[in-house]
Structure formats: C-alpha cells, structure tokens
Design a protein around this motif. Structure first.
Motif, short mmCIF file in Angstrom:
data_model
loop_
_atom_site.label_atom_id
_atom_site.label_comp_id
_atom_site.label_asym_id
_atom_site.label_seq_id
_atom_site.Cartn_x
_atom_site.Cartn_y
_atom_site.Cartn_z
N ALA A 102 -2.68 8.30 -1.47
CA ALA A 102 -3.44 7.70 -2.57
C ALA A 102 -3.08 6.24 -2.76
CB ALA A 102 -3.21 8.47 -3.86
N GLY A 103 -2.48 5.62 -1.74
CA GLY A 103 -2.11 4.22 -1.83
C GLY A 103 -1.08 3.98 -2.91
N LEU A 104 -1.29 2.94 -3.71
CA LEU A 104 -0.36 2.61 -4.79
C LEU A 104 -0.32 3.67 -5.87
CD1 LEU A 104 -1.07 -1.21 -5.16
CD2 LEU A 104 0.97 -0.14 -4.19
N ASP A 105 -1.33 4.54 -5.93
CA ASP A 105 -1.37 5.60 -6.94
C ASP A 105 -0.72 6.90 -6.45
OD1 ASP A 105 -2.71 4.00 -8.79
OD2 ASP A 105 -4.66 4.46 -7.89
N THR A 106 -0.13 6.88 -5.27
CA THR A 106 0.57 8.07 -4.77
C THR A 106 1.74 8.41 -5.70
OG1 THR A 106 0.00 7.49 -2.50
CG2 THR A 106 1.81 9.06 -2.82
N LEU A 107 1.83 9.67 -6.07
CA LEU A 107 2.88 10.10 -6.99
C LEU A 107 4.16 10.44 -6.23
CD1 LEU A 107 0.84 12.38 -9.43
CD2 LEU A 107 1.76 10.10 -9.89
N LEU A 108 5.29 10.03 -6.80
CA LEU A 108 6.60 10.31 -6.23
C LEU A 108 7.43 11.12 -7.22
CD1 LEU A 108 7.53 6.78 -4.80
CD2 LEU A 108 6.47 8.69 -3.57
N ASP A 109 8.28 11.99 -6.69
CA ASP A 109 9.23 12.70 -7.53
C ASP A 109 10.41 11.78 -7.83
OD1 ASP A 109 7.71 14.98 -7.50
OD2 ASP A 109 8.72 15.80 -5.71
N SER A 110 11.15 12.11 -8.88
CA SER A 110 12.34 11.32 -9.20
C SER A 110 13.44 11.63 -8.20
CB SER A 110 12.81 11.62 -10.62
OG SER A 110 13.17 12.98 -10.74
N GLY A 111 14.34 10.70 -8.05
CA GLY A 111 15.46 10.90 -7.13
C GLY A 111 15.10 10.53 -5.71
N GLU A 112 15.14 11.51 -4.81
CA GLU A 112 14.95 11.24 -3.40
C GLU A 112 13.49 11.19 -2.97
OE1 GLU A 112 17.18 14.11 -1.24
OE2 GLU A 112 19.12 13.35 -1.89
N ALA A 113 12.56 11.52 -3.86
CA ALA A 113 11.13 11.52 -3.50
C ALA A 113 10.91 12.30 -2.21
CB ALA A 113 10.61 10.09 -3.38
N ARG A 114 11.19 13.58 -2.27
CA ARG A 114 11.24 14.39 -1.05
C ARG A 114 9.88 14.64 -0.41
NH1 ARG A 114 15.77 18.96 -2.81
NH2 ARG A 114 17.54 17.50 -3.00
N GLN A 115 8.79 14.29 -1.10
CA GLN A 115 7.49 14.50 -0.48
C GLN A 115 7.19 13.47 0.60
OE1 GLN A 115 8.11 13.24 -3.45
NE2 GLN A 115 6.29 12.46 -4.47
N ILE A 116 8.04 12.44 0.73
CA ILE A 116 7.89 11.48 1.82
C ILE A 116 9.11 11.57 2.72
CG2 ILE A 116 6.38 9.93 0.51
CD1 ILE A 116 8.76 8.16 -0.05
N SER A 117 8.96 11.10 3.96
CA SER A 117 10.04 11.23 4.93
C SER A 117 11.15 10.22 4.67
CB SER A 117 9.48 11.03 6.34
OG SER A 117 9.05 9.68 6.51
N GLY A 118 12.28 10.40 5.39
CA GLY A 118 13.40 9.48 5.23
C GLY A 118 13.03 8.07 5.62
N GLY A 119 12.29 7.93 6.71
CA GLY A 119 11.87 6.59 7.12
C GLY A 119 10.93 5.94 6.13
N GLN A 120 10.04 6.74 5.52
CA GLN A 120 9.14 6.20 4.51
C GLN A 120 9.91 5.78 3.26
OE1 GLN A 120 6.61 9.62 4.36
NE2 GLN A 120 5.12 8.80 5.82
N ARG A 121 10.94 6.55 2.91
CA ARG A 121 11.76 6.16 1.77
C ARG A 121 12.47 4.83 2.03
NH1 ARG A 121 12.81 11.86 1.44
NH2 ARG A 121 14.72 11.67 2.68
N GLN A 122 12.99 4.66 3.23
CA GLN A 122 13.67 3.41 3.55
C GLN A 122 12.70 2.22 3.51
OE1 GLN A 122 15.52 4.22 7.36
NE2 GLN A 122 17.43 4.91 6.38
N ARG A 123 11.50 2.43 4.03
CA ARG A 123 10.52 1.33 4.02
C ARG A 123 10.05 1.03 2.61
NH1 ARG A 123 6.16 3.08 8.30
NH2 ARG A 123 7.02 5.16 7.95
N LEU A 124 9.93 2.07 1.78
CA LEU A 124 9.52 1.85 0.40
C LEU A 124 10.61 1.08 -0.35
CD1 LEU A 124 7.13 2.44 -1.41
CD2 LEU A 124 8.25 4.55 -2.15
N ALA A 125 11.89 1.36 -0.03
CA ALA A 125 12.99 0.60 -0.64
C ALA A 125 12.92 -0.86 -0.23
CB ALA A 125 14.32 1.21 -0.23
N LEU A 126 12.60 -1.12 1.04
CA LEU A 126 12.44 -2.51 1.50
C LEU A 126 11.29 -3.19 0.77
CD1 LEU A 126 12.96 -2.13 5.36
CD2 LEU A 126 14.39 -3.45 3.78
N ALA A 127 10.16 -2.48 0.63
CA ALA A 127 9.00 -3.06 -0.06
C ALA A 127 9.33 -3.37 -1.51
CB ALA A 127 7.81 -2.10 0.02
#
Length: 565
Positions: free
Chosen positions: A463-488
């Motif tokens: 859903a682009g910028l409207d994609t929902l994330l869980d609190s904490g580790e946001a487990r619905q996305i992969s580890g690589g996606q979490r790292q890239r989101l942290a960079l962004a």
C-alpha cells in the motif's frame, strides 16, 4: 512541548507538586474557589437556620417559610455550583495527569538507555498510566486540603463562640484523625508493594507476548503461566492486607464520629433539660458535627493519598533515572569540516564486548567503513561514538571541539543514525518515516524509499506509504526490508554525518551495491558505516578493521587506506 525546568526526581515531592500546581494556577484556583462555595454552603445553612429558630418568637409560620425558602434556594444554588465544580475537577485531573505523562515519557525518551534503570515495557506502561493518574488525583485533592482546612477552622470558631463546653467532645474527632496516621502509613506502604507487583506482572506478560514464538518452541508455556500465577497470588495477598488496613482506618473514623456525636447528644440532652441550651444551637451543632465528621474522614483519606502520591513520585523518578545532559542546541552547530576520532573505546557492559581503541578522521564527502569479525565490538564502538554508552574513553572532535560522550550533540540535524536492529511504531510507513515531524514531506519519503530500492506496490510495501506496520520488529516485512526502511527513515532528515550500523547484512549483493552507489552521492555528508559488504569496502575512503580484544590487551585499530583493502 515544554520541558520541566528541573528533571523529574530532582525536586522534592512537595516542590514538584507546588511547581505543577503553579503551572495550572488558574484552573487550580478556580476549582478551589468553586468547591469552597460547595462545601461552605452547609455551614451557612446551619448557622442561618439556628439564628432563625432562636429568633422566631411568635412568628412560627413565617419562620417555617423562611427556613423552607432559604434551604431550597441554597440547595438549588449548591446543585448548580456542583455541576461546575465536577467539570473543573475532572478537567484539572485529566490535564495534570496527561501533562505529567508527556513530561515523564519525554524524559524517558531523552535519557540514554544505559543511564535509565532496566525495566520491562509493561512496567513502564504501568507506571505511566497509574502513577501519573495518582499524582494528578492527589493534586486535585490538594485543593480540598486547602479550603477544607480554612472552613474547618471557621466552623470550630463558630462552635466555640456559640458554646465552648459543647465544643469539647469534638476533640475526639481530632484525636481520631491523628490516631490514624500510623494506619495510613501502613496503607501507603502496602500500596507501594501492590504497584511494584503490578509492574512486575505487566512486564512479565509483555515479555511473554514479545517472545511468544521462542516460548512455544521451547515448550515452556506452562512454566511461564505458573510463574505468572505465582505473581498474581502474591499481589492478591498484598491487596487483601491493603484492604484490611484501609477498612480499619475507615472504620476508625466512623467510630470516632459516632462516639463524638453520642457524647454531644448526651451533653445536649442534659443542658436542654436545664434550660442551658436552645433548639437553634442544637440544630447548629448537629449540622456542624455531621459536616466535621465528613471533614475528618477526608483528612484521614488525604493522608493515605499523600503516602500513595509519594510512592508514585518515587516510582516515576526511578523510571526516568538520570536525565541526559542537554547538549548544545542543534541550531547553533557549525557546519562540519572535520570529525576526528582518536583512541575511542569504552569499557564493556554486561554481556558486551570491549571495543579496542579506534582512530580515524572523516570529512564531508568521505566514507569511513568499519568492519571486523562478529563480536569484535563494532556496534559497541558506534554506540560509544554517538554517546549512547557509558564510560566512553578517547577523543571525538567536531571541528576541533571535544564532544566525546555528548549524546545530545549527536542528533539531527547534525547526525543521522540507522541502527543494526531497527524498531518501528505501530502505524503506517509514512508515520514511521516522519516519526511525528511535520517537516518531513511526502516527496522526501518517496525519494528516500526509492534510494533504498523499496518501491511502493512491492511485496514489502503493498500500500506504499500507507502500508501498516506492527510495533517493534514489524514482522510482516523481511529483515532486508526492515534494514532498508531504517535507512530511509534516516535519509528523511538530512544530516551532516550519517552513521549506519550494519544495515546491509540482510541484503543481496546487487541491491546493496545499488544502495551504496546512490546514498553517499545523493545525500552528501560524512558517512560512517559498519559493514562487511565488499562493494562498500572497495568504495570507502578509509577502512577501520576492529579486532576482538585479546586477553593480553587490545592493540589499537589503525585506519587503512581504501586502496590497500
């Protein structure tokens, strides 16, 4: 949001209450004034009624109508004022407790994790919820303490001036108040135990839910539940003792009021029979005795409330720990020309590896890569650089100014930081990128996501910028996606120095190569990156290799020219 002038815990309990009440002075005084009227009207009714009865003479019918009209009028007035008083009371409580919540949470967020006492998330939430509400309620009750004390003195003065002999039994009521002090202290101590036990329960539940997968896989669910049940049983036992002492204290006041009233009625019956006491005075004393009994009960209750408030203040003070020292305001920072690190290290904490001394220099437009084997202390080094760890040793100079250990200095817009194990808030991707800042635009978010190769509509961001994330580790996305989101998230706030702690370890080689070819070029600044990625090491201006500390003592890690790698 304004900060507290002095951090929570630096004030004494009473100084803190005084400062908070001063912040809401207008609302505080308004509530005090309106409740003075509400609780003062019964005294006026009793006094006027007594005067009318004693001065009625032959005009009995007229007196009855006067009494009826006066009583109805004053009660209607009291009901009208009561509605306004309740509204002011709840407004005052909610505003004070919510303000304290914001201030405490702000101090927790501004306090480096190594300075604050380690506590579970459930315990922190429990303290933020219950202890702030306790202090907010106590501050509202302090308005009662002031005006009730004034009215109490006025009521006793009226009774003494009316009949000093009949006022003596009231000493029983005052004696009951002071006799309850010991019980109230015990009630406060038990209340402290209950709060501590509730915090442990909340922390245990939060920890179990956080690690539910590991608990299931290790087949320890039943054991965890039994341990939790033991904590509930201990809390129940404490609650029973607390209720017993609270009821004993309450009964002490009721019995004191009953005995005092009985003594007054006994003396009255004798004096009326002797013609020494009028019906009007009897009405006055009965009205005032009932009112004084209510006040005695209140003063006993406020003693316990003060004890609970002290407990809550102590718990909140312990929660925030020692607040981080304020650094130089971000707006006053001069543009970076050189960041020079010399012999930087820090003593190991529990479960961490000591980092060897490290030295390097980085300027805008340069990239320093920090590499080394797993467990050599690279992340420890980075945290020490950012002032996020204790006992930092060595020198860190920003344009020649010493800033080692100053965590407040290493913040946006000077420094951007992407941590090794990022955490996220429950909400949309855009909310996680903005982190509550209105300065981060949609264009900045989209540009940052594009730079780290997270395209809207992809599997990670359906859903682009409207994609929902869980609190904490946001487990619905992969580890690589979490790292890239942290960079962004870091890139959404342009900085002079970008510090990245191993945020490419879960990325495939082509994606990592594209990201590192893009980021330093489009976000110019000084880059300090922990990584094992060979493409990054090849493009770095300086490579620092951190080695695990040998038992005989650490050799200093020397910078290596990039072309030597």
């Amino acid at each position: 949001m304004s900060r507290m002038d002095d951090g929570l815990g630096r004030d004494t309990f009473w100084a803190f209450l005084n400062r908070v009440s001063g912040r809401f002075r207008g609302l505080y005084l308004s509530a005090m004034g309106i409740w003075t009227v509400i609780h003062g009207l019964p005294l006026i009714i009793g006094l006027v009624t007594a005067r009318l009865i004693d001065g009625a003479d032959e005009a009995v019918d007229s007196t009855v109508w006067w009494l009826l009209g006066l009583t109805v009028g004053l009660m209607v007035l009291r009901a009208a004022v009561l509605m306004g008083g309740l509204r002011l009371t709840f407004t005052l409580i909610f505003r004070i407790s919510s303000w304290i919540k914001v201030q405490v949470l702000g101090q927790v967020l501004r306090t480096p994790s190594w300075r604050s006492t380690a506590r579970g998330d459930g315990d922190i939430l429990n303290r933020l919820r219950e202890d702030t509400d306790e202090i907010g309620g106590l501050l509202e009750w302090s308005t009662d303490l002031i005006y009730r004390s004034v009215l109490l003195v006025a009521a006793i003065a009226v009774l003494v001036s009316t009949d000093p002999v009949m006022t003596l039994p009231l000493v029983l009521l005052l004696g009951g108040l002071w006799a309850s002090v010991h019980l109230k202290r015990r009630v406060g101590a038990l209340r402290e135990d209950i709060r501590a036990q509730q915090g442990e329960i909340s922390a245990t539940v939060t920890d179990v839910l956080t690690g539910i997968r590991d608990v299931r896989l290790s087949d320890t669910v039943e054991g965890r539940l039994r341990a939790l049940d033991r904590r509930f049983a201990a809390r129940r036992a404490t609650q029973v003792r607390h209720q017993i002492y609270a009821d004993l204290t309450s009964d002490l006041f009721r019995i004191t009021v009953m005995v005092g009233t009985a003594a007054v009625l006994l003396i009255v019956s004798v004096r009326i029979a002797n013609g020494e006491f009028s019906i009007g005075k009897l009405v006055l004393f009965l009205t005032y005795i009932a009112w004084l009994g209510e006040q005695m009960f209140f003063f006993g209750y406020i003693l316990a409330r003060v004890q609970s408030g002290r407990v809550s203040y102590g718990r909140l003070s312990g929660l925030v720990g020692t607040a981080a020292a304020a650094g130089m305001p971000a707006a006053a920072a001069e543009p970076l020309t050189e960041l020079k690190v010399t012999g930087l290290t820090r003593a190991p904490g529990p479960g961490t590896t000591a980092s060897p001394p490290v030295s390097f220099t980085v300027r805008p437009g340069q990239l320093v890569a920090i590499t080394g084997e797993v467990g050599s202390g690279k992340s420890t080094l980075v945290r020490g650089l950012l002032g996020l760890g204790t006992d930092v040793r060595g020198s860190v100079r920003w344009n020649g100014r010493e800033i080692a250990g100053d965590a407040a200095y290493f913040r946006a817009p000077r420094v951007g930081y992407a941590r090794q194990s990022p955490r996220f808030l429950r909400g949309t991707v855009s909310e996680n990128l903005a982190l509550g800042s209105s300065d981060v635009t949609t264009e900045q978010m989209e540009r940052a996501l594009a730079a780290v190769r997270l395209a809207p509509g992809s599997s990670g961001l359906p859903a682009g910028l409207d994609t929902l994330l869980d609190s904490g580790e946001a487990r619905q996305i992969s580890g690589g996606q979490r790292q890239r989101l942290a960079l962004a998230r870091m890139l959404c706030r342009p900085a002079q120095v970008y510090v990245v702690d191993d945020c490419d370890s879960s990325l495939d080689a082509p994606t990592a190569r594209l990201i590192w070819e893009t980021l330093p070029a489009q976000w110019p600044g000084a880059w300090i990156v922990v990584s094992h990625n060979p493409d990054l090491l090849a493009m770095a201006d300086v490579v620092v290799t951190v080695v695990r500390e040998p038992e005989t003592g650490p050799p200093p890690a020397e910078p290596v020219p990039a072309d030597a790698c």
